[in-house]
Structures are given as C-alpha cells and as structure tokens.
Design a protein around this motif. Structure first.
Motif, mmCIF file in Angstrom:
data_model
loop_
_atom_site.group_PDB
_atom_site.id
_atom_site.type_symbol
_atom_site.label_atom_id
_atom_site.label_comp_id
_atom_site.label_asym_id
_atom_site.label_seq_id
_atom_site.Cartn_x
_atom_site.Cartn_y
_atom_site.Cartn_z
ATOM 1 N N GLN A 15 -0.997 89.629 34.865
ATOM 2 C CA GLN A 15 -1.684 90.799 34.334
ATOM 3 C C GLN A 15 -2.986 90.416 33.620
ATOM 4 O O GLN A 15 -4.046 91.008 33.869
ATOM 5 N N LEU A 16 -2.918 89.409 32.751
ATOM 6 C CA LEU A 16 -4.116 88.992 31.997
ATOM 7 C C LEU A 16 -5.197 88.480 32.947
ATOM 8 O O LEU A 16 -6.363 88.862 32.842
ATOM 9 N N ASP A 17 -4.796 87.638 33.883
ATOM 10 C CA ASP A 17 -5.795 87.061 34.795
ATOM 11 C C ASP A 17 -6.331 88.085 35.795
ATOM 12 O O ASP A 17 -7.466 87.960 36.256
ATOM 13 N N HIS A 18 -5.508 89.094 36.137
ATOM 14 C CA HIS A 18 -5.997 90.102 37.081
ATOM 15 C C HIS A 18 -7.222 90.819 36.512
ATOM 16 O O HIS A 18 -8.233 90.981 37.207
ATOM 17 N N LEU A 19 -7.142 91.227 35.261
ATOM 18 C CA LEU A 19 -8.295 91.932 34.691
ATOM 19 C C LEU A 19 -9.497 90.989 34.587
ATOM 20 O O LEU A 19 -10.634 91.384 34.881
ATOM 21 N N SER A 20 -9.241 89.740 34.205
ATOM 22 C CA SER A 20 -10.362 88.781 34.133
ATOM 23 C C SER A 20 -11.024 88.633 35.496
ATOM 24 O O SER A 20 -12.263 88.628 35.615
ATOM 25 N N GLU A 21 -10.220 88.519 36.528
ATOM 26 C CA GLU A 21 -10.786 88.377 37.871
ATOM 27 C C GLU A 21 -11.534 89.633 38.296
ATOM 28 O O GLU A 21 -12.571 89.548 38.959
ATOM 29 N N CYS A 22 -10.995 90.790 37.917
ATOM 30 C CA CYS A 22 -11.691 92.039 38.252
ATOM 31 C C CYS A 22 -13.045 92.096 37.552
ATOM 32 O O CYS A 22 -14.047 92.532 38.140
ATOM 33 N N VAL A 23 -13.076 91.664 36.302
ATOM 34 C CA VAL A 23 -14.344 91.658 35.572
ATOM 35 C C VAL A 23 -15.331 90.726 36.268
ATOM 36 O O VAL A 23 -16.508 91.063 36.463
ATOM 37 N N LYS A 24 -14.839 89.567 36.689
ATOM 38 C CA LYS A 24 -15.722 88.593 37.341
ATOM 39 C C LYS A 24 -16.252 89.101 38.680
ATOM 40 O O LYS A 24 -17.387 88.830 39.054
ATOM 41 N N THR A 25 -15.425 89.821 39.410
ATOM 42 C CA THR A 25 -15.784 90.191 40.783
ATOM 43 C C THR A 25 -16.262 91.625 40.920
ATOM 44 O O THR A 25 -16.773 92.006 41.974
ATOM 45 N N GLY A 26 -16.055 92.426 39.867
ATOM 46 C CA GLY A 26 -16.444 93.820 39.971
ATOM 47 C C GLY A 26 -15.412 94.689 40.678
ATOM 48 O O GLY A 26 -15.621 95.871 40.934
ATOM 49 N N ARG A 27 -14.251 94.120 41.001
ATOM 50 C CA ARG A 27 -13.174 94.893 41.615
ATOM 51 C C ARG A 27 -12.550 95.851 40.604
ATOM 52 O O ARG A 27 -12.619 95.629 39.394
ATOM 53 N N THR A 28 -11.886 96.857 41.133
ATOM 54 C CA THR A 28 -11.119 97.767 40.274
ATOM 55 C C THR A 28 -9.705 97.212 40.098
ATOM 56 O O THR A 28 -9.080 96.814 41.088
ATOM 57 N N PRO A 29 -9.177 97.197 38.890
ATOM 58 C CA PRO A 29 -7.793 96.736 38.705
ATOM 59 C C PRO A 29 -6.825 97.589 39.530
ATOM 60 O O PRO A 29 -7.084 98.761 39.792
ATOM 61 N N ILE A 30 -5.690 97.000 39.912
ATOM 62 C CA ILE A 30 -4.700 97.779 40.671
ATOM 63 C C ILE A 30 -4.012 98.806 39.786
ATOM 64 O O ILE A 30 -3.372 99.733 40.279
ATOM 65 N N VAL A 31 -4.101 98.641 38.469
ATOM 66 C CA VAL A 31 -3.551 99.639 37.544
ATOM 67 C C VAL A 31 -4.648 100.072 36.566
ATOM 68 O O VAL A 31 -4.616 99.751 35.384
ATOM 69 N N PRO A 32 -5.619 100.819 37.069
ATOM 70 C CA PRO A 32 -6.743 101.259 36.241
ATOM 71 C C PRO A 32 -6.322 102.398 35.310
ATOM 72 O O PRO A 32 -5.160 102.836 35.345
#
Lengths: 371, 371
Positions: A325-342
């Motif tokens: 969960q923690l790394d998913h948001l970090s990766e989304c921030v880095k890549t500009g992706r939308t989190p799977i649980v926005p």
C-alpha cells in the motif's frame, strides 16, 4: 491471467468517469526514480505506530520522514525510535508548515474519522499527496470536498484499503471475476469485533458512526471489489442495545444486503459485539472462502469446487499489504498513475454507507443510481 | 443439559398459545404400546421413495402400511417392493376411503406444495393423524385451514422438519440456546442448489414459489430454531434472471434478514442457482459452524471458541433424522403429546415467508407482531 493483469484491470475499473490522469510527479520525485518518497504520518495512535510505521523498513519506494501529533511525548518517543529530526516533528498547530518541507512528499492521515476531511484538505493545500485511512470520511459530502481539494491542488489522493494489496485478497478478486467457481451468484461477508469501551471509535463526534464505519466497511468494500460493480439496491437492519454503555452514540450490529446490476446479491454482517472476519464468493460451480479475510496477517483461502474443498496456498506472496500500500502510492506519485484505490473508491463506500444507514433508519430498500 | 432436556423444553416452546393437549391416541394405538403405527405415504416421488420409505425398516414405532399415488405402475412397483397388499394401495380418487382402513394411523403427505392443504384436510377428515412435508402450504391462510381441520378432527398434525431430529442440529440448538459461545448476536444461514429444469418445484401453480419455499426455508427454519424466538422485522432482496427458462414463474435468489426480539439478527441466503448448505451461530465468545447443516446425512460441526476452531463429533448419534421424525409422530399419537414441530411450526415459517416475499416486492422492512 496473472495478478499483474488483474492489477491493471482493477486500476482501469478504479478510475472513475470524472477522474483525469494528473501530472502529479513532483520535480524531485521524477528526477530520481530510485529516490524513496517521504511520508509524514498524521496521528500516532496504535494503528499508525504498531502497524504502519514499522513497515517503512521494508519499503522500496517509501520512507518515514515526518511525524504529526498533538502529544509532545509521542513525537519525542517515536521521533527518537525512527530517527526523525526535530525539524520534521509537527504539532497540529504547525501542520500547515509542511508546505515548506521538501522532504515530505506524502501525508498519511491516520486520525479519527471525523478529522480526515480537514487534514486531507490541509495536506493537499500544502502541496502534498495524501493517503487517508478508511473510512475516508463521515459523509459523502466530506468525501467530495476531499476529492475536490486534491484535484484542485493536482495532488493524488489514495484511501488506505490495505486488503487490495494483500495477496490472497488479490487472488480472490482474480478468481471471482474470472469465474473460477462459475459466475458469481451470491457474496457473503462478515466482519465484527468486540469493541472495548473508552475508545474514540465509540464516540460519534469522532467516529461518525459505529461498527459499519469501522469494521463493517470491510464487508462492504469486499462485496464491491469481489463483485467488481456498484450496488443498485441496499437494504439494512440495525440492532443495538442502547443500554450497553459502549453503544450510547453509535450502532452495534448493522447487517445489510446489496444487489448489484449483474444480479449478484451480497449479504453482509457488521458487528461491534462479536468476533468474526470472513467472506465467501458463491458461484454456480462452488465457492471461494476467505477466513480470516482481512486481518493484518494470516489470511486463509479454501476453494469448494467439483464437490471437493481444498486449501489454496500461495507459494510466494511478495511484499505484505502494508508495504504494498505505501509503495503503491509512492510509485503512483513517481509515474503519474492513478492509485487503484483513489478517493473515488472511498467515496463509493461512503455513498453505500449512507444508503445503508438510511435503509435501516427508514425501513426501506434504498435504490442507488448505477455508478 | 442433555438432548432429552432440550427436547422437553423445545416441546414446550413449540406448543403455541392456542394449542391444547389433545386426547389423540386411537383406541388401537393406546391399547398396545408396542404396536407399530401404520403410515400411508401420499405421493411417490423421489423424496418419498428414496429417502422416507426405506427408513421404516429402522423404525421402532412406525411401519409402512399403505401407498397413495396417481400412477398405477408406481403403486404396483413400490407395493411389491414393500409388501403392501392391493387393498392398501390407493389412488387419489379412492384416497378418502382410508377412513375405513384401521391399519392406517398416520397419513404422510409428500405431494407438491400446492396440494398439501387439500390432502392434509382430507386425511384429517378421514380420521387420520397427519405428517406434512415442508413447506407446510403455499400461504398462511392454507396453513390455518390445515391446523383447524386437524384440530376439529382431534388429530395430530406434524410438519416434516427432519433437521429437528438430526443429532447435530439438536446439539447446535442446545449449544446456541445455552450460550456455549456466549449469548447469540448474529446467525447466518445459506441454502441453495442448482435447480434442474422440468421439475414441479419450478412451476408456481404446484410449488407456490421458488427457492424460498423449497430450500431457503431451511435457512429460515434454522434461524428460528437456533434463535428460539420469532422474528419481528423482515427485510429481503430478490434477484432472478427471468430470461432463464427455469425461472419463468418462480424466484431464483431471495436473501433476507430477520431481527428477533432479543436483538439477534439473522442473515439468510436462498438460492436456486448455487450449491451451498450451512449456518453459523455467532455469539459474543465465538461461533458454532454447521456445514453442511441440513443434508440427508454428513453434517459437520466446528466450534470457534477461545481463539481455537475445533470439530465437534458426537460419539453416538442414535436413530437418523428420518427414523426420528417418523417415530416421533407415532409416539406422540400413542401418548397424546404434541409433536415438537406441529402445524403451528409450519404456520410460523409461512408467516415469515409471506413477509419475506412482501418485503422484497414492496422494498420495505416488514414488521411482524411478536408471536
């Protein structure tokens, strides 16, 4: 179909109609893809200190850089334990000055429910991306305000639905949606624990509600992620002994049924006076059992198919749900992706939660527009 | 507390307010307590011929003495198989002449649901005691007529709730009501099977309804016998694909919730398109699982308590549920006792079934008067 495929599909499902891909990466985040993004934890209760904070040591893309608390002793104790320098320890009064701290990329709000909206908005206004614990808010209106504030600030908002990063729950979603036990007909989900007196969760001004807001939301969220669609009918019955001092302001049991557009019915339990944690996805050819389903660890899956019940054990599970969960948001921030649980995912739950309370209160089946 | 004690208590609970102890023993039955009472089976479908009739060989107080069928070939075949003389083989046209046959003490009605009322009334008018399969009838009005006819004829009426004679279900009742896992808070129950096309159960004029009448009634009946009280609130959601040729006239899935006066909530599943059979009694200290709960054989009980889940296995189970059911009515006839599942028990289910259908149809929580 692998979990990665599921992930991509879920991400697409998770992207609501009104959601646009944001260019959210901060300059520093994008400049160095190996850099770990800095989290500030807001609220140093037991969930934050016992479950979340120890997990940063296992993260690839995230690190703990700041603490926010109203209790100086906690700031001192956890600051020392995690090597957080004094300049990165904030009170609620000084919270807004995080805008001047480039070490902080993401603010994780782990406060009592009724404070989520205020701190998510303030974090976004301070230019930070935001992780917010479930329930996202105490109302649909608050959830919409939070989403709007993050969108306006061009910052990501993610809700702490850790089960979506838990390997067995991800497998259950994959199996359910791919028809492993036939097309889903019925989902049952039950979540409850024996609430101890004296906690903020039993104080409506802080919690916004009782078992449904706190633990029943796992039944609701599971029904939604297992069905992969939004309910259109909601019915509910509440049962609360108001002479129990724990339940002066919040509900104890509130059970509910959801009907989805495909015809799937979910039967869900929410309780503050009994201990249980599980769900079952019933298809035309058998069922998938998860029990316990959403604890911090120890998920167990059994599959009933062709007249046989067999355990399903993953050989390798990868990072645990907290790290994921923690790394998913970090990766989304880095890549500009939308989190799977926005934020929209939290709003979807809040929308049904309001309908559940209304159904119980008014004694009628509430119809929701297709989302 | 032993099962015998439970039995006595249940019998008292089962005796409705309007029910008076009847002097029902026939002269011949009372004259010789060792005599096996004679049953006539009405309707030679698969449940009667495969499940019930073979069990008389194991009964102490009951024997098969007559057959009633509209199919001469069945009368010949089963008559020969069970040694039923031609004089004790009846058609529906000759059915009423059973009044002249002193070998027949009890008539067991195993016909399609919509024929139950007629044949129970005719059996009572012929001076016979009556066992009637579940669901007792297709409406509350029919159930009341049946009870009235038996009362007027001073004959016993019992409904074929076989699970009440099944040792694990009796143990579950005892454990639930004695607070083995703490006071009951929530009951979940799910019953369904994949209905095969072309059966009378899918033809509303014969069945009176869909999965609820046929298999969901096990969820309902279990919720009531495990709670030991009558529901005061009923909510329901139906989901039926009317393009499925099986479901042109009857419902597929209909899930419902019941609220009992003590505050217990029951969450129940009923399905004609998925296979499952189980219930769970959730108390403050754990839960009692039964899965499968109500099959013809093979019940399995697990108990979750003090953080441990352990199987509960009965060392000795005594006669099976079919034998127990048949002999119970025979013993009641001999002694003048009221059966533990009299017509009033069937009426109680019919009352809730009508409320479930109404709740689903009208989209509202239906309130029932305390029974």
């Amino acid at each position: 179909m692998g979990i990665e495929d599921t992930n991509r599909r879920e991400m697409l499902i998770g992207m609501g109609a009104g959601l646009v891909a944001l260019k959210t990466g901060t300059a520093s985040a994008q400049a160095d893809p190996a850099r770990k993004l800095g989290y500030a934890i807001v609220g140093l209760g037991s969930y934050a200190t016992r479950q979340i904070m120890p997990q940063f040591a296992n993260c690839k893309h995230s690190r703990l850089v700041a603490l926010v608390s109203g209790t100086p002793e906690k700031l001192a104790r956890y600051g020392a334990e995690y090597g957080i320098p004094a300049r990165n320890r904030y009170s609620y009064a000084s919270f807004d000055t995080i805008r001047d701290n480039p070490e902080i990329d993401i603010v994780y709000v782990v406060l009592p429910n009724s404070l989520h909206a205020e701190y998510v908005v303030r974090a976004a206004q301070a230019g930070k991306h935001v992780m917010c614990e479930k329930p996202m808010a105490t109302s649909v209106a608050e959830a919409r305000t939070m989403i709007g504030a993050c969108r306006k600030a061009k910052r990501l908002l993610m809700i702490g639905y850790r089960s979506r990063f838990e390997p067995y729950n991800r497998l259950a979603i994959e199996l359910a949606r791919s028809g492993h036990v036939g097309p889903t007909r019925i989902i049952t989900a039950e979540h409850g624990f024996d609430a101890k007196p004296g906690q903020w969760r039993l104080d409506r001004p802080l919690s916004g509600g009782g078992s449904l807001m706190d633990i029943g939301i796992y039944s609701l969220n599971a029904a939604r992620y297992l069905a992969g669609e939004e309910p259109v009918q909601v019915s509910a019955i509440e049962s609360t002994d108001r002479t129990d001092p724990r339940f002066r302001t919040v509900e104890d049991r509130i059970d509910f049924m959801l009907r989805f557009p495909s015809g799937v019915i979910a039967n869900c339990v929410s309780s503050y006076s009994s201990n249980h944690n599980g769900y079952r996805v019933i298809g035309t050819k058998g069922y998938i059992d998860m029990e316990p389903a959403t604890p911090y660890e120890g998920q167990r899956m059994m599959i009933r198919k062709d007249g046989q019940t067999t355990p399903r054990v993953l050989a390798s599970t990868g990072p645990n749900q907290f790290v994921g969960q923690l790394d998913h948001l970090s990766e989304c921030v880095k890549t500009g992706r939308t989190p799977i649980v926005p934020g929209e995912e939290g709003l979807a739950d809040m929308r049904v939660i309001e309908a559940i309370y209304r159904a119980a209160r008014e004694g009628r089946t509430v119809t929701l527009d297709a989302a």
